[in-house]
Design a protein around this motif. Structure first.
Motif, PDB file in Angstrom:
ATOM      1  N   GLY A  47     -10.416  -8.502-110.919  1.00 10.53           N
ATOM      2  CA  GLY A  47      -8.745  -8.379-111.541  1.00 10.53           C
ATOM      3  C   GLY A  47      -8.885  -8.228-113.102  1.00 10.53           C
ATOM      4  N   LEU A  48      -9.851  -8.757-113.786  1.00  7.78           N
ATOM      5  CA  LEU A  48     -10.144  -8.599-115.197  1.00  7.78           C
ATOM      6  C   LEU A  48     -10.118  -7.279-115.346  1.00  7.78           C
ATOM      7  CD1 LEU A  48     -12.413 -11.667-116.398  1.00  7.78           C
ATOM      8  CD2 LEU A  48     -10.076 -11.126-116.643  1.00  7.78           C
ATOM      9  N   THR A  50      -9.685  -4.626-113.505  1.00  5.40           N
ATOM     10  CA  THR A  50      -8.339  -3.797-113.476  1.00  5.40           C
ATOM     11  C   THR A  50      -7.442  -3.917-114.412  1.00  5.40           C
ATOM     12  OG1 THR A  50      -8.712  -4.038-111.017  1.00  5.40           O
ATOM     13  CG2 THR A  50      -6.699  -3.508-111.617  1.00  5.40           C
ATOM     14  N   ALA A  51      -7.117  -5.016-114.840  1.00  2.00           N
ATOM     15  CA  ALA A  51      -6.302  -5.163-116.031  1.00  2.00           C
ATOM     16  C   ALA A  51      -6.597  -4.375-117.328  1.00  2.00           C
ATOM     17  CB  ALA A  51      -5.992  -6.345-116.358  1.00  2.00           C
ATOM     18  N   ALA A  54      -6.474  -0.580-116.860  1.00  2.00           N
ATOM     19  CA  ALA A  54      -5.033  -0.173-116.571  1.00  2.00           C
ATOM     20  C   ALA A  54      -4.621  -0.068-118.010  1.00  2.00           C
ATOM     21  CB  ALA A  54      -4.240  -1.135-115.860  1.00  2.00           C
ATOM     22  N   ARG A  55      -4.843  -1.097-118.934  1.00  2.00           N
ATOM     23  CA  ARG A  55      -4.373  -0.947-120.372  1.00  2.00           C
ATOM     24  C   ARG A  55      -5.059   0.297-121.129  1.00  2.00           C
ATOM     25  NH1 ARG A  55      -2.093  -5.325-123.155  1.00  2.00           N
ATOM     26  NH2 ARG A  55      -1.146  -6.861-121.929  1.00  2.00           N
ATOM     27  N   GLU A  75     -10.538  -4.676-124.054  1.00  2.00           N
ATOM     28  CA  GLU A  75      -9.260  -5.096-123.219  1.00  2.00           C
ATOM     29  C   GLU A  75      -9.873  -5.808-122.178  1.00  2.00           C
ATOM     30  OE1 GLU A  75      -6.116  -4.597-123.387  1.00  2.00           O
ATOM     31  OE2 GLU A  75      -6.112  -2.505-124.752  1.00  2.00           O
ATOM     32  N   ALA A  79      -8.314  -9.742-121.802  1.00  2.00           N
ATOM     33  CA  ALA A  79      -7.746 -10.147-120.299  1.00  2.00           C
ATOM     34  C   ALA A  79      -8.525 -11.582-119.808  1.00  2.00           C
ATOM     35  CB  ALA A  79      -8.122  -9.077-119.249  1.00  2.00           C
ATOM     36  N   ARG A  82      -6.807 -14.280-122.134  1.00  2.00           N
ATOM     37  CA  ARG A  82      -5.386 -14.706-121.360  1.00  2.00           C
ATOM     38  C   ARG A  82      -5.538 -15.567-120.240  1.00  2.00           C
ATOM     39  NH1 ARG A  82      -4.419  -9.235-122.812  1.00  2.00           N
ATOM     40  NH2 ARG A  82      -4.744  -8.645-120.588  1.00  2.00           N
ATOM     41  N   THR A  83      -6.832 -15.473-119.521  1.00  2.00           N
ATOM     42  CA  THR A  83      -7.143 -16.483-118.497  1.00  2.00           C
ATOM     43  C   THR A  83      -7.999 -17.482-118.744  1.00  2.00           C
ATOM     44  OG1 THR A  83      -8.557 -14.963-117.440  1.00  2.00           O
ATOM     45  CG2 THR A  83      -6.165 -14.694-116.900  1.00  2.00           C
TER      46      THR A  83
END
Length: 157
Positions: A47-48, A50-51, A54-55, A75, A79, A82-83
């Motif tokens: 998930g990290l 992928t985010a 994507a950015r 990025e 990410a 942020r989590t």
């Protein structure tokens, strides 16, 4: 006009796919180190990544000479930050006993080989703080490794 735009999008997609093919594995490994997940159960790490990708793709045209790997790594760090509250409890893996910022510093400085000043800039911290976090993390890892090997020696006796 549409044909030129379509050709540009195809070229952009090919460049990005080539980048991910070359750098994706290393970025995934960094994400695994950050999350402490084993590779076979890497949902949060994926998930990290992928985010982050994507950015990076969204900013692909604006990179203009910037290293796409550096951008993707930035990025990934963003990410993760942020989590980070999800990663406060002790995790598994080699970096299990470390707090989120210690984990980040170890991954950036020791795994990725990012200079202290660049790491500080990436995290928005003074270089002295990065130095202190790295020293504390290495000490914690060494003491954890020492305690683990002592426990194994006692169990074997």
């Amino acid at each position: 006009m549409r044909e030129r735009r379509a050709a540009h999008e195809r070229r952009r997609a090919r460049e990005f796919e080539s980048f991910v093919g070359g750098a994706g594995g290393r970025l995934l490994h960094a994400a695994l180190l950050l999350t402490g997940e084993p590779a076979e159960r890497a949902g949060a790490a994926e998930g990290l990544l992928t985010a982050a990708l994507a950015r990076t793709y969204a900013a692909w045209d604006a990179l203009r000479g910037e290293d796409p790997y550096d951008r993707a790594r930035q990025e990934l760090v963003a990410a993760y930050l942020r989590t980070a509250r999800r990663h406060r409890r002790p995790r598994g893996g080699a970096l299990g006993p470390l707090a989120p910022y210690e984990r980040l510093v170890v991954v950036l400085r020791l795994y990725e080989g990012v200079a202290e000043e660049q790491t500080a800039a990436c995290l928005g911290l003074p270089a002295e703080r990065v130095r202190a976090l790295c020293a504390r993390a290495v000490t914690a890892l060494l003491s954890h490794a020492g305690a683990s090997s002592a426990g194994r020696r006692r169990a074997a006796s």
